[in-house]
Design an enzyme around this catalytic site. Structure first.
Site, PDB file in Angstrom:
ATOM      1  CG  ASP A  75      -1.832   1.133   1.245  1.00  0.00           C
ATOM      2  OD1 ASP A  75      -3.075   1.181   0.695  1.00  0.00           O
ATOM      3  OD2 ASP A  75      -1.664   2.009   2.052  1.00  0.00           O
ATOM      4  CD  GLU A 128      -2.320   2.571  -3.627  1.00  0.00           C
ATOM      5  OE1 GLU A 128      -3.189   3.022  -4.098  1.00  0.00           O
ATOM      6  OE2 GLU A 128      -1.677   2.586  -2.560  1.00  0.00           O
TER       7      GLU A 128
HETATM    8  C1  NOJ Z   1      -4.596   2.983  -0.801  1.00  0.00           C
HETATM    9  C2  NOJ Z   1      -5.637   2.234  -0.427  1.00  0.00           C
HETATM   10  O1  NOJ Z   1      -5.878   1.630  -1.796  1.00  0.00           O
HETATM   11  C3  NOJ Z   1      -6.892   3.209  -0.212  1.00  0.00           C
HETATM   12  O2  NOJ Z   1      -7.864   2.291  -0.259  1.00  0.00           O
HETATM   13  C4  NOJ Z   1      -6.390   3.476   1.188  1.00  0.00           C
HETATM   14  O3  NOJ Z   1      -7.044   4.359   1.808  1.00  0.00           O
HETATM   15  C5  NOJ Z   1      -5.143   4.369   1.300  1.00  0.00           C
HETATM   16  N1  NOJ Z   1      -4.043   3.686   0.490  1.00  0.00           N
HETATM   17  C6  NOJ Z   1      -4.657   4.579   2.617  1.00  0.00           C
HETATM   18  O4  NOJ Z   1      -3.992   3.148   3.003  1.00  0.00           O
END
Ligand code: NOJ
Length: 540
Positions: A201, A272
């Site tokens: 993440d 991500e």
């Molecule tokens: C990216 C995640 O996909 C999202 O859903 C989340 O709110 C943020 N990161 C914070 O962790």
């Protein structure tokens, strides 16, 4: 030639556990619900699952705010349920990735509870604390993705702590070696249990400028009108995102993963990364391909659904790939509007065909195989903390529960309770109806995935774009001594288009079409005419 590593052409299915299947009647999906649907996923033909967070959490951000990294939240089940899920997935030949959230924890995490007891607490330096600016106020001008200051004052100690998201999600300080080691231990806990890797993440956020310098041009409020996941603007976030020191962290993280094996047993990191400068994006692979196995590429979510822009994107991304690295393609996620809504219901099948026939790994978001559109969420039903602040930012529409059957609550929950979010209805019907309909998007997705399995070059081989009439995206895939083996033509318009010439290397024969063809229907009189919205795979 050697076969590429398994992740290079993986088809990864993202499960959002809250919305998948509820087996305990509380209106929220759970891990046993995922396990129950593993046969469905195996039959679909994907090879890897990625589960969004199911860890112990106060759920301020639906699990991305973690209170205990190694416990399953009771809402979703327990560790035994997770082990059963993993065992069943592996028995069905599916790998399992889980979410790994390095940038922040919940404010209720014991680490933060300790840190905030005082300036000299044992874990104070596990988070980012600073005195107020000389004249008072936050230590610098960094902002959250909501456009507000990323600092919250802790009244007890008179210091501010940093949070890139909600104030209940403090950012960890990865410059503290104890944080890194403890977070690597979290990874080892799940690797020891048998997971095949992680979706990392907010990968660009783990290293921040040590001097906490102001970002150029940023001020509170600047981003308020942006979609938060729209991209990490290089200037607005120059010093709090994408800091070069993060590469050391991911190299060391890679060493942890590599310690668990290679070849078919390799454990991977999917990052991500909302970075649309492809040169900067490609750095996340590492100079020696020793960082992320698969940095996610969200380009298709930001590109208009027309042949020119899609072709340009694919060419730019593939040109930026380091030798030996594989691209990733994403058409949907729990943070973005649904693909069927973005491209329109008529083009949903073409979007699936594109996703699964581009070179590299594909990430398929749960429900997109059914053509699920965004749900209509009335203001009083908004649950997403982002949507509660700014309704336009709500991610609830794409998090609506899976419609499985014609029963109450579409078979998502058996409890007779209201699902946690309102349902959306795919035009092709629920999963059971689509199962029975040979022309459904569900069955089309299966056919495309079967074709992909039979043609390894579809995942791993090269791509060439070829001339096509306006509104048509055409490309060839795979190569043999006498040329490419598959041709794809996607009519991205809602009118029929005739392909006057097909690329050299033919003759080409229609092999698969996205247009529903009732059994026994006559073949099209002119095979070169693409019907409105039709995508066709041609074989030699
Ligand atoms: C990216 C995640 O996909 C999202 O859903 C989340 O709110 C943020 N990161 C914070 O962790």
């Amino acid at each position: 030639t050697a076969t590429p590593p398994w992740w290079c052409d993986a088809v990864i299915y993202q499960v959002y556990p809250r919305s998948f299947l509820d087996t305990d009647g509380d209106g929220v999906g759970d891990l046993p619900g995922v396990t129950r649907r593993i046969p469905y996923l195996a039959r679909l033909g994907v090879d890897t699952l990625w589960l969004s967070p199911f860890f112990s959490s106060p759920m301020a951000d639906f699990g991305y705010d973690i209170r205990d990294h190694t416990a399953v939240d009771p809402l979703f089940g327990d560790l035994a349920d997770f082990d059963a899920l993993l065992a069943s997935a592996h028995a069905h030949g599916l790998r399992v990735l889980i979410d790994y959230v390095p940038n922040h924890t919940s404010g209720e995490h014991p680490w933060f509870l300790d840190a905030r007891t005082g300036r000299h607490s044992r874990r104070r330096d596990w988070y980012v604390w600073r005195d107020p600016a000389p004249g008072g106020g936050p230590p610098n001008n960094w902002i959250t993705l909501f456009g507000e200051s990323a600092w919250t004052l802790d009244l007890k100690s008179g210091q501010y702590y940093l949070h890139s998201f909600l104030s209940s999600m403090p950012d960890l300080n990865w410059r503290n070696p104890a944080v890194q080691e403890s977070m690597f231990d979290v990874a080892r806990f799940w690797l020891d249990r048998g997971v095949d890797g992680f979706r990392v993440d907010c990968a660009p956020l783990v290293a921040k400028d040590p001097a906490l310098r102001d970002n150029p041009g940023a001020s509170a409020g600047t981003l308020a009108h942006h979609r938060p996941m729209g991209g990490y603007d290089g200037q607005l976030h120059l010093h709090d995102q994408g800091h070069p020191d993060l590469h050391r962290i991911y190299r060391e993280f890679r060493t942890v993963l590599d310690g668990y094996g290679d070849g078919p047993g390799a454990r991977i990191a999917l990052g991500e990364i909302h970075e649309y400068d492809w040169a900067a994006w490609s750095r996340y692979f590492g100079r020696e391909l020793d960082e992320m196995h698969l940095p996610l590429n969200f380009g298709l979510l930001r590109t208009s659904w027309e042949p020119g822009p899609v072709r340009d994107l694919v060419q730019e991304v593939t040109a930026a790939l380091p030798a030996g690295a594989a691209a990733t393609w994403v058409t949907g996620s729990h943070d973005d509007p649904r693909v069927a809504t973005r491209v329109g219901p008529g083009q949903a099948a073409n979007a699936m065909l594109l996703l699964l026939t581009l070179p590299g790994a594909a990430i398929l978001y749960n429900g997109d195989e059914l053509g699920l559109p965004d749900a209509d969420i009335a203001p009083q039903d908004i649950r997403d903390p982002w949507g509660l602040r700014t309704p336009a930012l709500s991610r609830d529409p794409s998090r609506s529960p899976m419609p499985w059957t014609a029963g109450p609550a579409a078979g998502f929950t058996e409890g007779g309770v209201r699902p946690w979010l309102p349902l959306a209805r795919p035009p092709g019907g629920d999963a059971a109806a689509q199962e029975a309909d040979p022309g459904s998007l569900l069955n089309l997705t299966r056919r495309i995935l079967a074709l992909r399995r039979g043609h390894p070059a579809l995942g791993a081989g090269g791509i060439e774009f070829t001339d096509a009439p306006e509104g048509v995206l055409a490309y060839t895939r795979g190569s043999s001594p006498d040329g490419p083996s598959l041709l794809l033509t996607l009519n991205m318009t809602d009118r029929p288009v005739r392909l006057d010439k097909l690329p050299a290397g033919g003759p080409w024969h229609r092999h698969l079409s996205t247009a529903p063809q009732p059994p026994g229907a006559p073949a099209p009189s002119d095979p070169r005419v693409l019907a409105a919205d039709e995508g066709v795979v041609w074989r030699r």
